[in-house]
Motif scaffolding. Structure first.
Motif, PDB file in Angstrom:
ATOM      1  N   THR A  30       1.077  -1.238  -0.092  1.00 58.40           N
ATOM      2  CA  THR A  30       0.065  -0.106   0.006  1.00 58.40           C
ATOM      3  C   THR A  30       0.981   1.247  -0.317  1.00 58.40           C
ATOM      4  O   THR A  30       0.516   2.311  -0.778  1.00 58.40           O
ATOM      5  CB  THR A  30      -0.960   0.104   1.090  1.00 58.40           C
ATOM      6  N   ALA A  34       0.616   3.902  -3.040  1.00 62.86           N
ATOM      7  CA  ALA A  34       0.145   5.214  -2.715  1.00 62.86           C
ATOM      8  C   ALA A  34       1.386   6.289  -3.101  1.00 62.86           C
ATOM      9  O   ALA A  34       1.121   7.082  -3.750  1.00 62.86           O
ATOM     10  CB  ALA A  34      -0.165   5.470  -1.080  1.00 62.86           C
ATOM     11  N   ALA A  62      -4.088   4.447  -5.347  1.00 64.88           N
ATOM     12  CA  ALA A  62      -3.659   3.557  -4.526  1.00 64.88           C
ATOM     13  C   ALA A  62      -4.607   2.341  -4.125  1.00 64.88           C
ATOM     14  O   ALA A  62      -4.162   1.115  -4.243  1.00 64.88           O
ATOM     15  CB  ALA A  62      -3.442   4.071  -3.153  1.00 64.88           C
TER      16      ALA A  62
END
Length: 88
Positions: A30, A34, A62
């Motif tokens: 993640t 992101a 994301a």
């Protein structure tokens, strides 16, 4: 008195380890997704000053990266897990 059936200690430890590996993997992926989304949505030169829509786009990108990673993990890892780690 009714007997309580609890799982064996090695099962609990394996489950906790599996959870930790899966959680760490998801956090790392993640973060990478992101970071890539911020670079794409805001542009590398202006990534610290984004508008509301750029922020929403970043969150969407994301989420898309996480979704694609979970789908790809089904091919690489276990069929019933969204993890690419072989031990999960």
């Amino acid at each position: 008195m009714a007997e309580i059936n609890l799982p064996a200690a090695d099962t609990v430890v394996k489950t906790a380890r599996t959870y930790a590996v899966d959680l760490i993997e998801r956090v790392v992926w993640t973060f990478l997704g992101a970071a890539g989304a911020v670079a794409l949505a805001g542009g590398p030169a202006d990534m610290l000053n984004v508008s509301f829509w750029q922020g929403a786009g970043t969150a969407g990108l994301a989420a898309a990266v996480t979704l694609l990673k979970g789908i790809a993990a089904r091919v690489v890892g276990a069929k019933n897990s969204a993890s690419t780690a072989p031990s999960v």
